[in-house]
Design an enzyme around this catalytic site. Sequence first.
Site, PDB file in Angstrom:
ATOM      1  CE1 TYR A 133      41.692  32.945  37.233  1.00 55.56           C
ATOM      2  CE2 TYR A 133      43.338  34.346  37.102  1.00 55.56           C
ATOM      3  CZ  TYR A 133      42.637  33.633  37.770  1.00 55.56           C
ATOM      4  OH  TYR A 133      43.367  33.176  38.894  1.00 55.56           O
TER       5      TYR A 133
ATOM      6  CB  SER B 151      45.068  36.459  40.263  1.00 57.70           C
ATOM      7  OG  SER B 151      46.170  36.172  39.649  1.00 57.70           O
TER       8      SER B 151
END
Length: 266
Positions: free
Chosen positions: A165, A152
């Site tokens: 995350y 990501s």
Amino acid sequence: MNLSLTHQIALVTGASSGLGYACAEGLAAAGASVVVNYNSHAEPAEALAAQIRQQGGQAIALGGDVSNEEDVERLFEQTIAEFGALDILVANSGLQKDSPIGEMTLADWNKVIEVNLTGQFLCARAALRQFRKQGTQRNVSRAIGKIIHMSSVHQVIPWGGHVNYASSKGGVDMLMRSIAQEIGGEKIRVNSVAPGAIATPINASSREGEGTNKILKLVPYGRIGDPVDVANAVVWLASDLSDYVHGTTLFVDGGMSLYPGFQDNG
Ligand code: NAI
Ligand code: BGC
């Protein structure tokens, strides 16, 4: 130019929705036989596998929790039992459990690390063991195997309210590069794709109301990504067109990682 993945076997984790679903479709369109892994939603995975078969490709749906070692081992065994080999792993599964740091529970921290980071370790390890077993005998690609981690932009962009995350994706970057460094001499290619904001269920709630406009302020290219934008990058990384690309992260983010807040002097 050879983007074809004919005669290659690909396993995509978390392929019952979003980016994994699009990657499975893209890899099948490029000619690969595809294992569509799902965790709890069998139906969309079965439907996608059926659709690929209907279009003349080969696919099966297989369940398994990527954070569970036994499940992962079984998933790879079933893949080999079905297709006889493995050439491409797309370690895509991931989730968010968001909250401000002061309120984040240990359970939510652990869950995100277990799925997003430990899951990537377990799947990469199983894939490279299989690639080593196969060695050079398959002769379907210049590399003897390819691992693509779904990272990501948050492997580099800190993300308040999502520290579990962002930490997991920072970990994926080091995992990918350390594996790539360790095993590069074996002709196994290891890379990551780092998407920005792509319209999938993972960020559906943050796109509601004014959400999309807020996100667009962070995307210089001026649009939210489509899952196929990421699938196209994954297919390229899986193909021989990228044969000299190893240990790299390909950002597919419309420029989100350019820190656009600094465009006008910060
Ligand atoms: P999604 O929520 O549609 O897909 C996530 C998939 O992971 C689902 O299919 C889910 O079943 C699967 N999954 C969750 N826990 C699992 C487990 N324990 N075992 C096996 N599978 C499991 O969301 P999306 O966006 O498609 O996410 C896919 C990956 O892309 C994730 O790793 C996410 O972090 C990453 N990503 C997504 C971005 C976006 O903007 N959509 C941007 C950057 C990265
Ligand atoms: C997250 C999405 C978010 C995107 C950009 C991804 O890693 O899963 O929810 O929209 O990053 O911030």
